[in-house]
Design an enzyme around this catalytic site. Structure first.
Site, short mmCIF file in Angstrom:
data_model
loop_
_atom_site.label_atom_id
_atom_site.label_comp_id
_atom_site.label_asym_id
_atom_site.label_seq_id
_atom_site.Cartn_x
_atom_site.Cartn_y
_atom_site.Cartn_z
N HIS A 21 0.84 -1.28 0.04
CA HIS A 21 -0.03 0.17 0.09
C HIS A 21 0.77 1.17 -0.04
O HIS A 21 0.45 2.56 0.29
CB HIS A 21 -1.01 0.07 1.33
CG HIS A 21 -1.81 -1.19 1.35
ND1 HIS A 21 -2.71 -1.45 0.42
CD2 HIS A 21 -1.78 -2.13 2.50
CE1 HIS A 21 -3.11 -2.64 0.85
NE2 HIS A 21 -2.78 -3.13 2.13
N HIS A 42 -7.05 -4.54 -0.96
CA HIS A 42 -6.38 -5.74 -1.31
C HIS A 42 -7.23 -6.42 -2.50
O HIS A 42 -6.86 -7.75 -2.67
CB HIS A 42 -6.42 -6.54 -0.29
CG HIS A 42 -6.06 -6.11 1.01
ND1 HIS A 42 -6.89 -5.49 2.07
CD2 HIS A 42 -4.84 -6.00 1.66
CE1 HIS A 42 -6.28 -5.06 3.00
NE2 HIS A 42 -5.05 -5.29 2.86
#
Lengths: 329, 329
Positions: B56, B215
């Site tokens: 991320h 995700h």
């Protein structure tokens, strides 16, 4: 084509409107969206103007502001802005001390900026950036292409302009930083120009384009995807060959994502590039890592190295306040 | 799988090494790369610690530094860090005023951070971020997911910690900013976890995942790709329904790229989002635009809106010096 857009004809206008709204404290948009200009101009300062095709954001509009550019002229995606845009920008941001154009070496940009320079009645000069060591001549270029090193030229010259350097000194500094900068890139995937609606080039699932240009132009060769260490070896190796620096030389290392590359990978490339630099006794003393000179959503990266001395370092470190680069303020 | 990596097992370690080298003025790496910590700690300050799965970036390590986090614990890609990492980080950055954990609401992270909190012998508290309005419960979640709004919580609470606020006040502030923040995202393509070697999900050439998680978790539904205006309409519409603000409310608008989205498109989404906000009488007074909370190379974006008052605004505006967010210093 999968893009977050409305009509393909409105992509640039709607993006510029968002940019101007989001950064209204730093920039304003010229009439008919011909240019993005610095909101607070500084009288008596040489005006720095750059520009080029869009699709490389945050280059160039993201570098308009204190300590960097006074205006940026956005062309359509991968298309040069017009002389008309450059003239309008030059009029709008004139500070009475002359205008310096910073132009990436592509035939269209060169022609249009030259036309603008000739029509401009006040003092002006042009710095041509051609840092890409991958190939001599290319799809849109006579000579070497101007790529990510443009950011370094704009930052260093921008800081010198901010402190009050004159036109001739800035032109000389820009040429010198360009000469001290070398870049090379690799693409893993293509990009898609909105108006074209399809990938700029085809590339196999296990291939990479070594030496790619920032418009997806062919590089040196199409080869099987290598490891990050191998890629950094070739990119940095080519750069070092071009710059031919003495051991112990201090440099700025700029690892640039093309738009579709995870930040996780860019920092891994930093590690890989540092191994090569250290192996040659070159010392990275400043770093820039991120997607700053992009090719829409192309996956891949470029590496740029600039040989620095204390004078260039202090200009690099000087305060900057733009949408995409900001420190010291 | 096309990635700029060497061995899949070394991706995180080599990326962290590059990050630490590039930002050595701001951070240092803990032993065994268990955490990234702020280089200059401030005695007497509540220590702010976050973390989560990698992939991320720049979240979370990119937000370590003055005015934001004291440490970030990186797990493997899309995998929670261990309690051991969090405890080691808490020991390393302790300032004698307690520890505040900022945790995104995923089952793995929650369990591990809770275990660390229980083992920690000094005062601590936890702020749970669950800003994603797309779905209740999800692949890795009980309740709502924590997504891009985490950045806003970390910035605002980080500024309050820097000025000296105590643990209880920071916990209350974090909960309040989380409550005032709502986010929702859309994916145009999947991402590929290096260790998996293949796309996380399959998606058609004309489809998008509306309400996707960071995700690649399923969102609300899989639909035909819409225009940016339609997408912003649904994202901002869902956000406004959740926050139920009065007309005239001031907000921070955060348009976040997932890693494979051109900056050109992100600013176009700003324009689209502003139309929806203005239509509801909501006034965006601060903007953040860029790929800050990513999902590797996923194409798409999320929109986050935080209702702000003058107190939160001044904390947002306060100086910050991290790898990914920097202003005022």
């Amino acid at each position: 084509m999968k893009k977050l857009i409305n009509d393909v004809d409105d992509v640039l206008a709607e993006s510029l409107d968002g940019f101007a709204a989001a950064h209204a404290d730093i920039v304003s948009l010229g009439a008919e969206r011909k240019f993005v200009q610095r909101r607070s101009l500084k009288p008596g300062k040489v005006a720095l103007i750059s520009g080029g095709g869009s699709g490389h954001e945050p280059l160039h509009a993201g570098f308009v502001g204190h300590g960097m550019l006074d205006a940026a002229c956005p062309g359509q995606v991968f298309t040069s802005p017009t002389p008309d845009q450059m003239l309008a920008a030059a009029e709008a941001v004139d500070g009475g001390a002359g205008t310096l154009f910073i132009v990436k070496n592509y035939s269209g940009d060169m022609m249009n900026f030259q036309m603008a320079a000739e029509m401009l009645t006040r003092d002006n000069a042009t710095v041509i950036v051609n840092d890409d060591v991958a190939v001599e001549n290319s799809t849109y270029t006579t000579g070497r292409r101007g790529v990510a090193g443009t950011l370094v030229v704009e930052k260093v010259v921008g800081a010198a302009a901010e402190r009050g350097d004159g036109l001739a000194a800035l032109k000389a500094l820009g040429d010198s930083v360009n000469k001290a900068t070398a870049s090379m890139g690799v693409a893993l995937t293509s990009c898609t120009v909105p108006a074209a609606g399809k990938a700029t080039f085809q590339i196999g699932a296990d291939e990479m384009e070594m030496g790619v240009g920032i418009h997806g132009e062919p590089g040196r060769r199409r080869v099987r995807l290598g490891s990050a260490d191998d890629i950094a070896g070739e990119l940095v190796g080519s750069i070092l060959k071009d710059l031919s620096m003495a051991r112990g030389q201090e440099v700025l290392l700029f690892v640039n994502g093309f738009g579709g590359t995870p930040t996780l990978e860019l920092y891994l490339v930093v590690t890989a590039a540092l191994k090569v630099l250290r192996g040659s006794g070159i010392k990275a003393v400043r770093f820039l890592t991120g997607s700053y000179v992009t090719s829409l959503e192309m996956a891949g990266c470029s590496i740029s190295v600039t040989a620095v001395d204390s004078s260039v370092l202090s200009l690099w470190d000087a305060p900057v306040h733009t949408a995409a680069l900001r420190w010291g303020v």
